[in-house]
Design a protein around this motif. Structure first.
Motif, short mmCIF file in Angstrom:
data_model
loop_
_atom_site.label_atom_id
_atom_site.label_comp_id
_atom_site.label_asym_id
_atom_site.label_seq_id
_atom_site.Cartn_x
_atom_site.Cartn_y
_atom_site.Cartn_z
N GLU A 9 0.81 -1.35 0.09
CA GLU A 9 -0.02 -0.15 0.05
C GLU A 9 0.63 1.24 -0.05
O GLU A 9 0.57 2.40 -0.71
CB GLU A 9 -1.08 0.12 1.23
N ALA A 10 1.81 1.16 0.76
CA ALA A 10 2.94 2.61 0.71
C ALA A 10 3.20 2.86 -0.70
O ALA A 10 3.24 4.04 -1.03
CB ALA A 10 3.88 2.27 1.70
N GLU A 11 3.56 1.89 -1.60
CA GLU A 11 4.13 2.29 -2.62
C GLU A 11 2.92 2.43 -3.56
O GLU A 11 3.07 3.48 -4.43
CB GLU A 11 4.76 0.76 -3.21
N ARG A 12 1.88 1.93 -3.49
CA ARG A 12 0.71 2.22 -4.40
C ARG A 12 0.22 3.68 -4.15
O ARG A 12 -0.24 4.34 -5.14
CB ARG A 12 -0.66 1.38 -4.09
N VAL A 13 0.19 4.03 -2.72
CA VAL A 13 0.09 5.44 -2.47
C VAL A 13 1.18 6.40 -3.15
O VAL A 13 0.53 7.26 -3.63
CB VAL A 13 0.08 5.54 -0.96
N GLU A 14 2.15 6.06 -2.86
CA GLU A 14 3.18 7.05 -3.80
C GLU A 14 2.93 6.96 -5.21
O GLU A 14 3.09 8.18 -5.87
CB GLU A 14 4.68 6.34 -3.52
N ILE A 15 2.88 6.00 -5.85
CA ILE A 15 2.28 6.02 -7.40
C ILE A 15 1.25 6.67 -7.76
O ILE A 15 1.32 7.71 -8.49
CB ILE A 15 2.21 4.48 -7.80
#
Length: 158
Positions: A77-83
């Motif tokens: 989720e942290a990477e999806r939020v960043e993207i």
């Protein structure tokens, strides 16, 4: 400019209320966004065209796993939020864990709830919630010819 990530829903409610008090229209979109593809971009562009501020609610990792099965999400989720925060049309991002976004919609009361073309205004799961507070449903994006699952399948076959 990156979107503002607000994981605290009480803080997000205050931000939405301030935006609406300023006379701006808040559009709410949601989904997993596990493997970003053109269908996501077209959905988000269509959602943004419905108002001034686009709020994207992402399924958290546990809810993606419940929806898509073991092995998902592909990206935490942290990477999806960043993207998604890097996408020009997205203004606010939050996470949610419920099966639907009813509770979040009731709390935030966005002006517009945008759903993809795999729905009609009558089949949107959160329809009654949106109508109960006077919101509007918008069906946006291109035909549902794209999916992360299909893309993942194509990658695995190669």
């Amino acid at each position: 400019m990156s979107a503002r990530f607000l994981p605290d829903h009480a803080e997000l409610r205050r931000a939405v209320a301030e935006i609406q008090a300023a006379g701006r229209t808040v559009v709410f979109a949601n989904g997993c966004f596990d493997l970003l593809h053109v269908g996501h971009v077209r959905y988000l562009r269509g959602a943004k065209a419905e108002g001034d501020v686009l709020l994207l609610a992402l399924n958290d990792d546990a809810s993606v796993r419940r929806l898509k099965g073991e092995g998902r999400p592909l990206q935490p989720e942290a990477e999806r939020v960043e993207i998604v925060s890097a996408l020009e049309m997205v203004d606010l991002v939050t996470l949610f864990s419920d099966a639907t976004v009813d509770r979040l919609l009731q709390l935030l009361r966005p002006d517009v709830h945008a759903k993809g073309t795999d729905y009609t205004p009558e089949t949107v799961p959160e329809r009654e919630t949106v109508l109960s507070y006077g919101g509007r449903i918008a069906i946006v994006g291109d035909p549902k010819d794209h999916s992360s699952s299909a893309l993942l399948g194509a990658i695995r076959r190669r």
